[in-house]
Design an enzyme around this catalytic site. Structure first.
Site, PDB file in Angstrom:
ATOM      1  N   ASP A 347       4.370   2.144 -44.905  1.00  0.00           N
ATOM      2  CA  ASP A 347       3.095   2.841 -44.742  1.00  0.00           C
ATOM      3  C   ASP A 347       2.650   2.655 -43.293  1.00  0.00           C
ATOM      4  O   ASP A 347       3.226   1.889 -42.534  1.00  0.00           O
ATOM      5  CB  ASP A 347       2.049   2.296 -45.718  1.00  0.00           C
ATOM      6  CG  ASP A 347       0.989   3.331 -46.073  1.00  0.00           C
ATOM      7  OD1 ASP A 347       0.837   4.315 -45.329  1.00  0.00           O
ATOM      8  OD2 ASP A 347       0.308   3.147 -47.099  1.00  0.00           O
ATOM      9  N   GLU A 550      -9.271   5.496 -48.773  1.00  0.00           N
ATOM     10  CA  GLU A 550      -8.737   4.154 -48.562  1.00  0.00           C
ATOM     11  C   GLU A 550      -9.860   3.121 -48.458  1.00  0.00           C
ATOM     12  O   GLU A 550     -10.857   3.186 -49.160  1.00  0.00           O
ATOM     13  CB  GLU A 550      -7.789   4.153 -47.359  1.00  0.00           C
ATOM     14  CG  GLU A 550      -6.615   5.098 -47.567  1.00  0.00           C
ATOM     15  CD  GLU A 550      -5.491   4.911 -46.580  1.00  0.00           C
ATOM     16  OE1 GLU A 550      -5.187   3.774 -46.199  1.00  0.00           O
ATOM     17  OE2 GLU A 550      -4.891   5.935 -46.190  1.00  0.00           O
TER      18      GLU A 550
END
Length: 878
Positions: A347, A550
């Site tokens: 990521d 997020e």
């Protein structure tokens, strides 16, 4: 071996800390515009974690899966042949995944990257309104450069990956489906497969090969800012959905697998991202290994069984060990035990968070089993060079390099990328009529209908006749961006207008259409005001959370609009006038809305429905003849909290103990949802609920920020007037200061900062995402630190805090420091001193910093938010 290190300050749209403008203002320099900083490289040793040795590394707990795709001898021979022709540089290039804002066509021609991506909010030509033709042009140019062997000597086609997480959500005009939490409430895997297939088509129109979906997190704490990316708290739903969406994106392994109608999928994030302590994004999961298997791994069972070709490593840690560097999880479990023969992609600079690594150098991640480094920012170049050097030195073995590249080539060969036409010439490329096509929107509209959960319906207020006079109120009523949530055109889903959604329908416009066609009247009044002549028969109030993505969505409890009950006031205002109130709640998670329940006659959990808002009117209203068109069918896939502090209420697993099952006491249980046929006796009573948020009973504990080491999720940084940088060693410096570790009581438990007086310097703590400190700011808490100065300060020494955006507050502690020179002392400042406008304690990005332009040595340690500060605390009026 030469390790190259460069400083980069990247404007990232995926891992934000604090805007550069806020940082400049903090230094007193002024500035304009908004920019977002990339997360600094890993800068601290993570805090020690006591690990239950019985909880980890029991490989027998993990399922042994039969690979969905059998090994093909001819394909494997092709891989071997390709590897034999490749240099170390060419192989490492396959492992490097830069971002479209950081590379040129010439970079691709020179290096031949194996893949590249666009992060959330990244577009061709940096143009939010880039057309499909612009996307195709970029895909074509980078593809052609990748197969041009005139510079790099090899012609392996590259791949483009994108975050298409609820439709092709970066592209203007695309069909936007409900976010995963809503789809989980629909509990319809066949519909999910259809949604995924449509997403694949719209993605392929723009020349893209690969989608970073599905997210298969099993959410255990609803404070997590990514809760809406989880389908359910029930791992069985997540497992079944993972299979369905992978098959929808890639095609069935015994059908049109990775045909010209399909894209590669990525099951993410491996592993346990939905189970971090306190719901902190990128935090620590301390589940036992059995719970990791039984709960968090089930989405991978489903996805791998459907033939998923890539898995994304997670930012989070498991028992203190970062997953990007966890060989046991990535290699022993995923690849060896579960038989995964595709590739593992990282990521966004996640490798840089591993202790001992930076964004520019991380052999540990490759050795742990990471096959592709996702490396946005200019860090891709030193990472490439460092990785080549590490292979040549033997720090990364040739066998590990070949394994990683073999996995990447295997997926490319299975996807037919060596035979398929270039992106501009593929069958769906450029068929712009498919983006937002009516048939696609109809499926999204169906998904909206099926995702709605009816929680309250007193006196059978619903369904409504479309012949009524209907007032539509609330700031989400005519706001397509808000109803779509995060990951919508921009990363956070913010800064969008209805005009950015051609072909989409707001909730109000869907209601207005349904009502006007039947002869009724619909009036939009965001604040709920109307004249006496306009008094409606019913009010539909559409309200809820602002978009976030997020860690920006992390909160510290589940109370809705804590400290600012403007939506509750609107409901009460309408209710007081004798108007029946139907609440439509837009949210990315269940929230504590007891007062809003009390003020509503009917209450609908609409989650984040996406672009087809008229799906809500389809269910709320009958047809003109009074017949129900579509009943409610959604059921809660997340339990609803009874208090703001009930953040981890999850339906017990069948294997859990009777004691755990007895403790399950939500306000509304998992699986609940009324229909128009429900009897009164079937309903949970949502009237006269307690509106006490239990704030007085909430036990706050001291919050260490820096004790012996920097505490998660914070990292230490230094700054001058031009830049901010993270710390990757025990000594660092910039033009304003030098900082080094020092021993106060135990080894390296303090920091010595030598300010040189040439300009203002700053040292402090920062998080990748804003954090919620409202509980502390509402108490008598104080920011406390131990500090020592060697000589009398002649200029201010500022102790400060900062929040997201352009907000900060600082207090001059010069007098207190000067009172005891040459010795350690504790200084404590009430949080009330930092509370003036525009400080937002719900979004703290820097909980502590020291700043001065004086020439002085200052040492500090033990930075803590104390809930019961001492008598000498600096006090300020609230």
């Amino acid at each position: 071996m030469t390790i190259i290190s460069i400083k980069t300050e990247r404007k990232s749209t995926k891992l934000t800390t604090v805007s550069y403008l806020s940082f400049v203002v903090l230094l007193g320099l002024g500035g304009c515009g908004e920019a977002q900083q990339a997360a600094p490289a890993n800068t601290v040793t993570p805090e020690a974690t006591t690990v239950n040795t019985d909880a980890k590394n029991n490989i027998d707990l993990w399922p042994v899966l039969t690979p969905a795709i059998a090994k093909d001898a001819e394909l494997e021979a092709n891989i071997t042949a390709l590897l034999s022709k490749m240099t170390v540089e060419q192989k490492v290039a396959q492992m490097i995944q830069p971002e479209i804002r950081d590379i040129t066509v010439e970079d691709m021609r020179k290096y031949g990257f194996g893949s590249y991506l666009n992060g959330g909010g990244a577009y061709p030509n940096n143009d939010k309104h880039a057309t499909p033709a612009d996307w195709i042009a970029l895909a074509e140019s980078l593809y052609q450069a990748s197969v041009d062997d005139s510079v790099d000597g090899i012609n392996i086609p590259t791949m483009w990956g994108t975050d298409a997480v609820h439709g092709h959500n970066n592209v203007i005009g695309a069909t936007l489906f409900p976010h995963n939490i809503g789809l989980g409430a629909a509990n319809n895997p066949k519909l999910i497969e259809q949604i995924a297939a449509i997403t694949a088509k719209e993605v392929m129109v723009t020349g893209i090969d690969w989608v970073f979906a599905p997210t298969v997190a099993v959410v255990r704490d609803d404070r997590w800012g990514r809760s809406y990316e989880g389908y359910s708290e029930d791992p069985a739903i997540v497992r079944d959905y993972s299979f369905a969406i992978v098959e929808g994106l890639q095609g069935a392994v015994n059908g049109d697998f990775l045909s010209d109608q399909r894209v590669l999928s990525t099951v993410k994030h491996f592993l346990g991202d939905g189970g971090t302590e306190k719901g902190i994004d990128q935090g620590d999961n301390i589940a036992t290994e059995k719970m990791l298997v039984d709960v968090h791994a089930q989405g991978y069972v489903g996805g791998l069984n459907a033939g998923a070709q890539s898995v994304m490593a997670s930012f989070n840690s498991w028992h203190g060990e970062k997953n990007h560097g966890n060989k046991y999880l990535l290699t022993d479990v995923l690849k060896d035990r579960m038989g995964f023969d595709g590739f593992v992609v990282g990521d966004w600079n996640g490798h840089g968070q591993i202790p001992g690594c930076t964004n520019e150098s991380c052999a540990q991640a490759a050795n742990a089993g990471l096959d592709i480094f996702m490396v946005p920012t200019a860090a891709w170049k030193p990472l490439f060079e460092n990785t080549v050097a590490q292979v040549n030195s033997g720090e990364i073995s040739q066998a590990r390099l070949d394994d990683a590249v073999s996995r990447i080539l295997r997926v490319k060969l299975r996807a037919g990328l060596f035979e398929k036409p270039s992106p501009a010439k593929r069958p769906l490329s450029g068929k712009t009529e498919l983006i937002g096509q009516a048939s696609h929107r109809e499926v999204a509209r169906q998904a909206v209908r099926e995702s709605l959960v009816l929680l309250k319906n007193n006196q059978n207020v619903l369904p409504l006749s479309p012949k009524l006079s209907v007032l539509v109120a609330g700031d989400a009523a005519d706001n397509i961006g808000k109803q779509s949530g995060g990951w919508t055109i921009t990363w956070q889903g913010t800064d969008n207008k209805n005009a950015d959604f051609p072909g989409a329908t707001s909730i109000y416009s869907g209601i207005e259409q349904a009502v006007s066609q039947a002869g009724g009247q619909a009036m939009l009044s965001v604040n709920g005001e109307f004249t006496e002549q306009q008094k409606p028969d019913v009010a539909i109030v559409v309200f809820g959370e602002e978009p976030y993505a997020e860690g920006n969505g992390d909160i510290d409890n589940l109370e809705y609009q804590r400290g600012d009950k403007r939506d509750l006031a609107l409901l009460k205002q309408l209710k007081a006038q004798g108007i029946p109130v139907v609440s439509v709640f837009i949210s990315g998670r269940p929230m504590w809305v007891n007062a809003e329940f009390n003020a509503s006659d009917a209450f609908v959990a609409a989650w984040l429905p996406g672009s087809e808002g008229q799906g809500i009117a389809d269910v709320l209203f009958t047809d003109a003849d009074g017949k129900v068109k579509h009943d409610f069918g959604g059921k809660l896939s997340f339990s609803w909290p009874a208090t703001p502090q009930q953040t981890t209420v999850n339906v017990p697993l069948a294997t859990e103990s009777a004691e755990v099952k007895a403790q399950y006491q939500p306000l509304i249980p998992f699986g609940y949802g009324l229909t128009y046929q429900s009897k009164f006796s079937d309903a949970v009573v949502l009237d006269n609920l307690s509106e006490d948020n239990l704030a007085a009973e909430q036990t706050l504990v001291d919050l260490p920020l820096f004790e012996r080491a920097v505490k998660s999720p914070w990292s230490m940084y230094i700054a001058n007037s031009a830049e901010r940088q993270g710390l990757s060693s025990s000594v660092a410096q910039n033009s304003a200061l030098t900082i080094r570790t020092m021993d106060r009581v135990v080894q390296e438990d303090a920091r010595l900062v030598s300010f040189n007086g040439s300009e203002q310097g700053v040292v402090g703590l920062i998080s990748n995402f804003p954090r919620d400190f409202r509980a502390y700011s509402n108490s008598d808490s104080a920011l406390t630190l131990s500090i020592k100065a060697t000589i009398s300060l002649q200029k201010p020494l500022w102790l400060g805090m900062a929040c997201e955006g352009d907000c900060r507050k600082q207090v001059d502690i010069t007098q207190q420091v000067n009172s005891k020179l040459g010795e350690w002392q504790n200084i404590s400042v009430s949080l009330a001193c930092f509370a003036s406008e525009p400080m937002d304690f719900g979004k703290i990005t820097m909980p502590f910093y020291l700043a001065t332009s004086d020439k002085v040595d200052v040492s500090f340690s033990d930075v803590v938010i104390h809930t019961q500060p001492g008598e000498n605390t600096v006090q300020c009026k609230k």
